[in-house]
Design an enzyme around this catalytic site. Structure first.
Site, PDB file in Angstrom:
ATOM      1  N   ASN A 140      19.572  19.331  -7.261  1.00 10.29           N
ATOM      2  CA  ASN A 140      19.871  17.908  -7.429  1.00 10.29           C
ATOM      3  C   ASN A 140      21.060  17.583  -6.523  1.00 10.29           C
ATOM      4  O   ASN A 140      22.202  17.868  -6.861  1.00 10.29           O
ATOM      5  CB  ASN A 140      20.195  17.636  -8.907  1.00 10.29           C
ATOM      6  N   LYS A 173      23.896  20.160  -7.402  1.00  6.57           N
ATOM      7  CA  LYS A 173      23.748  20.824  -8.705  1.00  6.57           C
ATOM      8  C   LYS A 173      22.500  21.678  -8.622  1.00  6.57           C
ATOM      9  O   LYS A 173      21.509  21.262  -8.011  1.00  6.57           O
ATOM     10  CB  LYS A 173      23.559  19.787  -9.820  1.00  6.57           C
ATOM     11  N   ARG A 212      15.214  17.027  -6.981  1.00  3.16           N
ATOM     12  CA  ARG A 212      15.203  15.737  -7.676  1.00  3.16           C
ATOM     13  C   ARG A 212      15.457  14.629  -6.648  1.00  3.16           C
ATOM     14  O   ARG A 212      16.419  14.695  -5.884  1.00  3.16           O
ATOM     15  CB  ARG A 212      16.313  15.696  -8.716  1.00  3.16           C
ATOM     16  N   HIS A 242      15.539   7.285 -14.018  1.00  2.00           N
ATOM     17  CA  HIS A 242      15.590   8.268 -15.117  1.00  2.00           C
ATOM     18  C   HIS A 242      14.180   8.652 -15.578  1.00  2.00           C
ATOM     19  O   HIS A 242      13.998   9.099 -16.714  1.00  2.00           O
ATOM     20  CB  HIS A 242      16.312   7.721 -16.371  1.00  2.00           C
ATOM     21  N   ASN A 268      26.120   8.071 -18.708  1.00  2.00           N
ATOM     22  CA  ASN A 268      26.949   7.278 -17.805  1.00  2.00           C
ATOM     23  C   ASN A 268      26.092   6.175 -17.156  1.00  2.00           C
ATOM     24  O   ASN A 268      26.495   5.035 -17.028  1.00  2.00           O
ATOM     25  CB  ASN A 268      27.579   8.204 -16.766  1.00  2.00           C
ATOM     26  N   ARG A 290      28.483   0.262 -14.252  1.00  2.00           N
ATOM     27  CA  ARG A 290      27.513  -0.740 -13.776  1.00  2.00           C
ATOM     28  C   ARG A 290      27.393  -1.882 -14.775  1.00  2.00           C
ATOM     29  O   ARG A 290      27.407  -1.650 -15.986  1.00  2.00           O
ATOM     30  CB  ARG A 290      26.135  -0.086 -13.589  1.00  2.00           C
ATOM     31  N   ASP A 343      34.501   6.074 -19.497  1.00  2.00           N
ATOM     32  CA  ASP A 343      34.021   7.216 -20.283  1.00  2.00           C
ATOM     33  C   ASP A 343      33.913   6.849 -21.763  1.00  2.00           C
ATOM     34  O   ASP A 343      34.837   6.283 -22.347  1.00  2.00           O
ATOM     35  CB  ASP A 343      35.011   8.371 -20.101  1.00  2.00           C
ATOM     36  N   ARG A 345      33.823   8.753 -24.437  1.00  2.00           N
ATOM     37  CA  ARG A 345      34.765   9.465 -25.315  1.00  2.00           C
ATOM     38  C   ARG A 345      36.099   8.719 -25.384  1.00  2.00           C
ATOM     39  O   ARG A 345      36.630   8.451 -26.456  1.00  2.00           O
ATOM     40  CB  ARG A 345      35.044  10.871 -24.754  1.00  2.00           C
ATOM     41  N   GLY A 389      24.033  12.019 -22.474  1.00  2.00           N
ATOM     42  CA  GLY A 389      25.405  12.305 -22.921  1.00  2.00           C
ATOM     43  C   GLY A 389      25.940  11.458 -24.059  1.00  2.00           C
ATOM     44  O   GLY A 389      26.462  11.996 -25.036  1.00  2.00           O
ATOM     45  N   ASN A 404      25.798  12.767 -28.223  1.00  2.00           N
ATOM     46  CA  ASN A 404      27.094  13.175 -28.775  1.00  2.00           C
ATOM     47  C   ASN A 404      27.763  12.163 -29.692  1.00  2.00           C
ATOM     48  O   ASN A 404      28.833  12.426 -30.203  1.00  2.00           O
ATOM     49  CB  ASN A 404      28.066  13.483 -27.629  1.00  2.00           C
ATOM     50  N   GLU A 446      15.864  17.405 -17.537  1.00  2.00           N
ATOM     51  CA  GLU A 446      15.178  16.986 -16.308  1.00  2.00           C
ATOM     52  C   GLU A 446      14.857  18.192 -15.431  1.00  2.00           C
ATOM     53  O   GLU A 446      13.819  18.230 -14.779  1.00  2.00           O
ATOM     54  CB  GLU A 446      16.067  15.989 -15.548  1.00  2.00           C
TER      55      GLU A 446
HETATM   56  P1  AMP Z   1      25.674  11.750 -18.966  1.00  2.00           P
HETATM   57  O1  AMP Z   1      25.681  10.753 -17.859  1.00  2.00           O
HETATM   58  O2  AMP Z   1      24.359  11.868 -19.654  1.00  2.00           O
HETATM   59  O3  AMP Z   1      26.260  13.082 -18.586  1.00  2.00           O
HETATM   60  O4  AMP Z   1      26.678  11.172 -20.084  1.00  2.00           O
HETATM   61  C1  AMP Z   1      28.044  10.945 -19.844  1.00  2.00           C
HETATM   62  C2  AMP Z   1      28.645  10.157 -21.006  1.00  2.00           C
HETATM   63  O5  AMP Z   1      28.494  10.918 -22.222  1.00  2.00           O
HETATM   64  C3  AMP Z   1      30.132   9.869 -20.871  1.00  2.00           C
HETATM   65  O6  AMP Z   1      30.399   8.508 -21.167  1.00  2.00           O
HETATM   66  C4  AMP Z   1      30.789  10.745 -21.926  1.00  2.00           C
HETATM   67  O7  AMP Z   1      31.935  10.170 -22.487  1.00  2.00           O
HETATM   68  C5  AMP Z   1      29.702  10.891 -22.973  1.00  2.00           C
HETATM   69  N1  AMP Z   1      29.903  12.155 -23.673  1.00  2.00           N
HETATM   70  C6  AMP Z   1      29.674  13.394 -23.206  1.00  2.00           C
HETATM   71  N2  AMP Z   1      30.064  14.331 -24.113  1.00  2.00           N
HETATM   72  C7  AMP Z   1      30.564  13.656 -25.163  1.00  2.00           C
HETATM   73  C8  AMP Z   1      31.145  14.030 -26.411  1.00  2.00           C
HETATM   74  N3  AMP Z   1      31.276  15.315 -26.737  1.00  2.00           N
HETATM   75  N4  AMP Z   1      31.533  13.056 -27.247  1.00  2.00           N
HETATM   76  C9  AMP Z   1      31.393  11.751 -26.920  1.00  2.00           C
HETATM   77  N5  AMP Z   1      30.859  11.317 -25.750  1.00  2.00           N
HETATM   78  C10 AMP Z   1      30.458  12.253 -24.892  1.00  2.00           C
END
Ligand code: AMP
Length: 404
Positions: A7, A14, A94, A183, A214, A244, A286, A288, A334, A338, A388
């Site tokens: 990727n 990656k 990818r 996606h 994200n 975005r 982010d 989190r 993500g 989570n 994926e």
């Molecule tokens: P992705 O693009 O699928 O990798 O997702 C990234 C998003 O997932 C980011 O906004 C992260 O803050 C959120 N994320 C990843 N790990 C955690 C976690 N342990 N707790 C809360 N949010 C998370």
């Protein structure tokens, strides 16, 4: 069969190396990432299964050198998992944009390369990097089959009312302006796996897949085929994302450009990189960090997360109506994997459909396959972590076997 999945981003590679016996019998041999290609402190992090992690910082001027680092890591005497490059049977790449040229994965040849090149206009950040990645891999492994898997392919089953924009038809004819979605590999994987997990017949099912990370998108899948999706001509359309803006009134674009004296490129940058969570909160892209801010009483962070729930709810609700109902709603990626509160708040908005959400159990799960509704729920809700790379490895294996 040993499959290398690649990727390529504009400054990163990656990778995952899988030993595929068949679609459902496989093992991960190694995975890793090359980052900051072109910068003096480029680095590689290589994680072989069952061995210590390798991290190396070295100048990696371009993708070709980056690929060489990946291959060297795979055969390294200490951290490697292969005895020679010759052990690799096929490479799967990818590709973000395949427009309406590709409705499935294909063996790479010069015609395919030309079409991926044509699609650079629709994915200027991604497709040029994919081309570099394929060319680099062809240079180091010239006799190994290369397969391209497109993020847009799964969405090619949409019908015209779902993929057309109500612009002058000639823009579709002249410039291929239409909804392509993104996606797709993730939506396809989780809908198939989710149907299996929920005991549904994929060919007689209505599934809504929510890929919330994200970048985020929601897709309606009827009988295993995509009927509609929230991302559009580019991955900018749809719901709020990390940076975005998602769907906005198109009139805002020329208005802000005039007010702020912005070029098309600058406005594109604002909508793709400075909006979404980041733009609205002014603090972070982010999830989190956004949750921490909300917990500390930040009102704007609360509004952003409430908007996230609202955007998903509107998309899911629209797709329920479009399919005349829904059997299964799936959360993946993500943020959704989570954040139990997000799955709960969205699901509870569908009580009117008979969703009986198991809040206590939902609170205990993170990043694993789980059924989140009670057995008597009229609509099932499941958490299915996306994979994926596995989808790409499966397609690559099948195409390489067909072309042996
Ligand atoms: P992705 O693009 O699928 O990798 O997702 C990234 C998003 O997932 C980011 O906004 C992260 O803050 C959120 N994320 C990843 N790990 C955690 C976690 N342990 N707790 C809360 N949010 C998370």
């Amino acid at each position: 069969m040993i499959i290398l999945v690649i990727n390529c981003g504009s400054s990163s590679i990656k990778y995952q190396l899988l030993d595929m016996k068949n679609d459902n019998d496989f093992s991960l041999l190694a995975k890793g990432i090359v980052e900051k290609i072109g910068l003096p402190d480029s680095n590689i992090t290589h994680k072989p299964t069952g061995k210590a992690k390798m991290e190396k910082t070295a100048p990696i001027p371009d993708h070709k050198v980056g690929m060489k680092f990946v291959l060297d890591a795979l055969v390294d005497p200490e951290y490697g998992v292969l005895s020679s490059f010759g052990d690799i049977d096929a490479v799967g790449h990818r590709i973000v944009q395949g427009a309406d040229f590709f409705s499935g994965s294909v063996l790479v040849d010069e015609d395919v390369m030309e079409k991926i090149g044509f699609c650079c206009d629709f994915a200027p950040l991604h497709n040029p990097a994919h081309i570099l990645g394929i060319r680099a891999m062809q240079a180091v492994l010239p006799s190994v089959p290369q397969v391209a898997t497109f993020d847009t392919a799964f969405h090619q089953t949409m019908e015209a009312p779902a993929y057309m924009y109500a612009l002058p038809y000639e823009y579709y004819q002249k410039y291929r302006v239409r909804r392509y979605g993104a996606h797709g590999t993730s939506h396809q994987y989780v809908s198939r796996r989710g149907a299996e997990f929920a005991g549904l017949d994929l060919n007689d099912s209505r599934i809504i897949t929510c890929h919330i990370g994200n970048g985020s998108s929601v897709t309606a899948v009827r009988n295993g085929k995509c009927v509609d999706t929230s991302m559009g001509f580019t991955p900018l359309e749809g719901m709020i994302m990390g940076t975005r803006c998602g769907s906005i009134d198109a009139s805002i674009v020329p208005y802000i450009m005039r007010k702020e004296n912005l070029t098309p490129e600058q406005m594109t940058e604002v909508m793709n990189k400075k909006s979404g969570f980041l733009g609205l909160s002014g603090k972070t892209s982010d999830c989190r960090d956004m949750c921490d801010l909300r917990a500390a009483g930040d009102e704007r962070a609360k509004m952003v997360l409430d908007k996230l729930v609202l955007d998903i709810t509107k998309l899911v609700g629209g797709f329920v109506a479009e399919m005349g109902g829904v059997d299964l709603i799936i959360f993946t990626a993500g943020i959704a994997e989570n954040n139990a509160w997000l799955r709960r708040d969205v699901s509870n908005n569908f009580k009117y459909l008979g969703v009986k959400f198991d809040e206590a159990f939902n609170d205990t799960v993170r990043g694993v396959e789980a059924m989140l509704t009670t057995p008597d729920s009229a609509v099932k809700v499941a958490l299915i972590p996306t994979d994926e790379e596995l989808m790409i490895a499966r397609d690559t294996m099948h195409i390489a076997l067909q072309n042996k």
